[in-house]
Design an enzyme around this catalytic site. Sequence first.
Site, PDB file in Angstrom:
ATOM      1  CG  ASP A 173      11.475   0.559  12.350  1.00  0.00           C
ATOM      2  OD1 ASP A 173      12.792   0.835  12.394  1.00  0.00           O
ATOM      3  OD2 ASP A 173      10.933   0.844  11.092  1.00  0.00           O
ATOM      4  N   GLY A 200       0.785  -1.282  -0.196  1.00  0.00           N
ATOM      5  CA  GLY A 200       0.103   0.087   0.004  1.00  0.00           C
ATOM      6  C   GLY A 200       0.845   1.239  -0.057  1.00  0.00           C
TER       7      GLY A 200
END
Length: 880
Positions: free
Chosen positions: A737, A600
Site C-alpha cells: 500500500d 482497532g
Amino acid sequence: LNMFLFLLLVLHSKANAQINPALCRYPLGMEDGRIKNDDITASSQWYDTTGPQYARLNREEGDGAWCPAGQLQPSDVQYLQLDLRQLTFLTVVATQGRYARSSGNEFARKYRLDYSRDAHRWLSWKNRYGNEIIMGNVNTYESVVKDLHPPIITRYLRLIPVTDAVHTVCMRIELFGCPWQDGLTAYSAPEGHTMMAPGYPITPLNDSTYDGVLERRRLLGGLGQLTDGVAGQDDFGRVQQYKPWPGYDYVGWRNDSLGPGYVEMEFQFDRRRNFTSMKVHSNNMFTRGVKVFSAVSCVFKAHLISKWDPEAVTFATVLDDRNPSARYVTVPLGRRSGTALRCRFSFADTWMMFSEISFQSGMAPLLLWLPAVAPHPLTTTAGYIYMVKIRKNLEPFTGPRDVSTVLSKTHPPEDGSTSILIGCLVTIILLLVVIIVLILWCQYVCKVLEKAPRRILEEEVTVRLSSSSDTIVLQTPPIPPRDPLDPPYERVFLLDPQYQDPAALGLKLPELSESAEASDCGGGYAEPDITQCTPHQGFQSSVPHYAETDIINLQGVTGSNMYAVPALTVDSLTRKDISAAEVPRQQLVFREKLGEGQFGEVHLCEATGLVEFLGEGAPLPEQDGRAVLVAVKQLRADATCNARNDFLKEIKIMSRLNDPNIIRLLCVCVRSDPLCMVTEYMENGDLNLFLSQREMESTHTHANNIPSVSMADLLHMAVQIASGMKYLASLNFVHRDLATRNCLLDRHLTIKISDFGMSRNLYSSDYYRIQGRAVLPIRWMAWESILLGKFTTASDVWAFGVTLWEIFTLCREQPYSLLTDEQVIENSGEFFRNQGRQIYLSSPPLCPSSLFDLMMCCWRRDIRDRPSFSTDQLESAAAT
C-alpha cells in the site's frame, strides 16, 4: 423460443422505458420477502432478534423491528442498508416503529436516505429545496408514507435514523418503485443557463436535482431532472409539481453562451446495449426564442475506456413553426451497440430546453440466455418476463391512503397471454436450475484445485537501494530458466469470465506463454526510449523469489495488511520475546483519534517521561521543551483471537524495522488489555496533505506567502521513499500500500513510510471494496495484483511509480481521476491482454521527461522488465 423471448423483452422495454412516477409505485418486497435477508444489512444491531432482517413493514418476527445498538446520539450515524439487486426507480418510502405486539415503544422521528448505484460512491438524497431530513413516525404502529421528490435511481439504499436527543430507535420499512430498465447510470451536459427576459420572471433552467458533480461549468457523473419522469409543459415557465420555481421542469441552454452552436451530452449505461431509439422531450415555445433542436449526431463506444466509434448516427428534425407545444422527438439509433453515447444537439433558435431523455434498447440474446456466472434473476430474460407479470398483477399506488391497497395481494382476471408467460417462465426456471447446478459444480472443482500446491513464480523483481544518494538507477535481474510445463500464473479472478480458467491462459494470451519471453520494454505501447531500464543487465539478486503461498499477510488493526512478509520470518519471530519496552499505560494521554479500522483504532497521544523511559539514542523528535507526540495503535477489546495474534506478530515485526525512512516502534503495552503499540508521530502529517497545500516555489508564491516546495524538495522526498522501500525489500517485505498518504513527514521534511492511510476516512475513496474480498488501493496496484492477487516487490515498484506521479502533481488529483473504479479494473485487464489499449497516467506538468520515463519503467507490463529500486542517479535523471 429464444427469439420470441428476446422480441418480448425488446417490446416490453419500448413500452415501459419512459418512467411515470405516478404509476411507478409498486412495493419492492420488504413485506412479502422478495428482498431477501442476505440483501438487508445494518451498521449495528442491539440483539440478534432486532437484526436488519426484521426491518419489514407490518411484520412482527423476532423482536419486531431493526434496532441499532445502544441509544442513538444526535451525532451517531447508524444505518439500515438494502441491496435491490438492480437499478430501481424509487418513488416512495414507508416506515413504522417497533410495535412488538404492544410491548415495543421505539420509532424513528426523522431519517435520512443515502443511495448508491455502484456501492462505492454514496450520495445523500435531498428534496428540491436541499433538505435531507424526512419526517418519520409519531408512534410505533402507524405507517408513515413519504413520496420522494425528486425520486431516486439507485440499487443500494441506506436509511439513517436522525434524532435531536438521546433515544432508542427501531424501524420497519417498505420501499416502492419499479425497475429502471433504461439502464442509464449517468449523463453529462453543460450547466444550464438562466433566462432573464424583459417583462418575464427570472427563469433558472439549471438541473437542480443533479446528483453528480459540477466541474468547469459542466455536469458530470450523475442523474437529475432529465430522468425524473416529469415532462415539462408547453409554457416552460409553468411547472407540473407543487411550489417549485419557474422553469423547474426544464434544463435549458442559450446558443450564444456555448459557442459551437450545439449542446454536447454524454450518456453512460450499466452494460452494453443495442440502441433502437432515443426520446427527447423538448420545448418549442418559439415566441420566446425556444425551439426543438434542428439536428442531432450521436457516436457510440463499446466500453467506457475504449475510443469513440468514428461512424455517427445523424438525424434532422422536422421543425414546426406553427405549433408551440412541447413534444417528444424520437431519434432512431439504428440498433447501434455500445455502453456509452455522445450526442450533439444543434440549436434551431436562441434557446434549447429538454425536460426528459429516455432510451429504448435491447441486449444481445446470448448475453441474457447464457450468462457466464450466476446472475440475479431480474438480469435475465426470465427476470424481465417475471417483471412483466409483476407489473400486471399490481395496481398503481395512488397516494398515502392507498398503502393497504398496494400491499394487499391483488390478482387481476386471467387473460389469454398469462398461460403462455407461465409456460415460458417454467421452462426458463428449469434451464436456470441446470445452469446453477453446473456453476456450483465448477466452483467445487475450482476449490479442490486451489488446495493443490501451486508452483513458485519466477517473475520476481527485487529492489536495491542506497540510503543517501540523490538519483535512481533502474535495474532488473536476469531471467531464470523456466520449465515449459509451468503455468504462467497461479489463478485469475475478477473481470471477464474468460479469465476463470488458468489452464487456458497460455492459449488465450500467447504473450504470457514461453514464446513471449523475449519482450521489448513496452509490449505494444508506443513508449519513450528508456535506456536506464534495459532489462537483463547483469544484476545478481540476492533476494530469493517467493510466491503467494510463501507469504504471511498480517491483518493490522487499521484494517490493512501491515506488510506481506516471508512465512519463515514470522515463524522465527513467534519463538522470540517481544523486544520493545513495556511502557506504563498512564504515561500515554489521549489527544485525538487519527483513524480506525475493523479491529482497532489509531490515536494521537501525548507521552510524558518517554525520553527518560527509553533512554539515550531513542528515535524521538526534538522536543524544544514540548511534550512528545506519538501515534498509538490500540486493539479493540472485542477483537477476534486471530486479530490478537496478528497484532502481536505485527509488534514483533515492527520491532525489527530500523531505518531512518520507516516508521519506528517505540514501545508497547501488552501486559494488559487493550493491547497497544506506540510508534513515532510526524508533526507535518502525511505527504499527500502536505503537498496538496503547497505550490511550486516561485516569485509569485513568495509574494503571497503561499507555502511552497522546490524541485529539490520533491527529489529529496522521492529519494527517501526509495531508500525506505529498499530497506523493506532487503528483508523480503512487501508493503502492498505504498502511496503519499502512507508517507509521513517531520519538521525537517524527513519521510517515514507507514501504513495508516487505510484507517483514515479522508482517504476512503482511494480504496475499492471487492465483494467477498478485501479493500484494495487499486489505483496504485499493479495489474497482476488486481487480477491475480499477486503482491511482490515488483508490485511495490509499480506503486512507487504512482507515488512519484503523485509527488510531481503535488497531489492535486487522484491517479486515473477520470476513470471510475470499474474502469481502472478494466484497464488492468488491458495490461493483462497487452494489445496496446492500456491507459497510462499522463506526464505531470512539473515533471522532467527523464523522471516520467522512470515512472513508465515502473509500469512495465512484464514483471521482469520493471526496474529495481535505486537512489544512485535520481538527481542526474531529473537534470537531463
